[in-house]
Design a protein around this motif. Structure first.
Motif, short mmCIF file in Angstrom:
data_model
loop_
_atom_site.label_atom_id
_atom_site.label_comp_id
_atom_site.label_asym_id
_atom_site.label_seq_id
_atom_site.Cartn_x
_atom_site.Cartn_y
_atom_site.Cartn_z
N UNK A 98 0.66 -1.28 0.11
CA UNK A 98 0.17 -0.22 0.09
C UNK A 98 0.83 1.06 0.05
N UNK A 99 1.74 0.70 0.68
CA UNK A 99 3.01 2.16 0.70
C UNK A 99 4.15 2.20 0.11
N UNK A 100 3.58 1.51 -0.89
CA UNK A 100 4.72 0.97 -2.25
C UNK A 100 5.76 1.11 -1.25
N UNK A 101 6.64 0.88 -0.33
CA UNK A 101 8.16 0.61 0.04
C UNK A 101 8.17 -0.62 0.23
N UNK A 102 9.74 -0.85 -0.45
CA UNK A 102 10.32 -1.96 -0.93
C UNK A 102 11.00 -2.31 0.43
#
Length: 174
Positions: A98-102
């Motif tokens: 959802x946060x587009x965190x890798x």
């Protein structure tokens, strides 16, 4: 930073002041009253976002099983979606998506025994991409919690230390 079991938001506020606007902080809290206070406390911090819900190994539904207890020791269990007073549960992987965190720089877990479920399954997509974990293990509340945490982290290159009741894992691959 992901803060699971955020209570009224002291930890996210501390992180926000340390990061001075450089990072993003996501806080999750299952209790509605605590969450309302959390929202009030973070209103001035645009980098801190919060959700009312629990953390689990999959996106399910939970219910607080000891609502009569102190407001910092709520335990949850998985229930069917139509269960009265159920709250949404989120997996760490779904939060990252959802946060587009890798990666996660810091994962803080104070979730009153639910660390058993979080580290029991579906951790393969997020655990190796987590730089540091601070977890308070509650084996006395849910047997097998510590075993789940250590079994999962031992599959990856984490170092381990303790500071009071907090277990600290550092991913040596970062």
């Amino acid at each position: 930073v992901i803060d699971c079991g955020s209570n009224i938001g002291f930890y996210p506020l501390l992180e926000a002041s340390i990061l001075k606007g450089e990072g993003k902080i996501f806080a999750i809290e299952p209790d509605k009253r605590n969450f309302e206070m959390l929202e009030k406390n973070i209103v001035s911090f645009s980098k801190v976002k919060a959700k009312n819900g629990g953390i689990w190994n999959d996106n399910k539904n939970l219910v607080i099983v000891n609502a009569q207890d102190f407001d910092n020791s709520f335990m949850v269990e998985e229930v069917e979606a139509a269960t009265p007073k159920s709250i949404p549960a989120f997996s760490i992987a779904s939060i990252m998506q959802e946060k587009q965190w890798s990666t996660i720089d810091l994962l803080k877990l104070d979730i009153e025994g639910s660390e058993k479920e979080v580290f029991e399954k579906n951790y393969e997509s997020w655990l190796p991409h987590t730089k540091m974990i601070i977890v308070e293990v509650h084996d006395h509340m849910r047997k097998g919690a510590a075993k789940s945490v250590f079994t999962a982290t031992n599959k990856y290159n984490f170092s381990f230390s303790m500071n009071h009741e907090n277990l600290i894992f550092m991913n040596l691959d970062f």
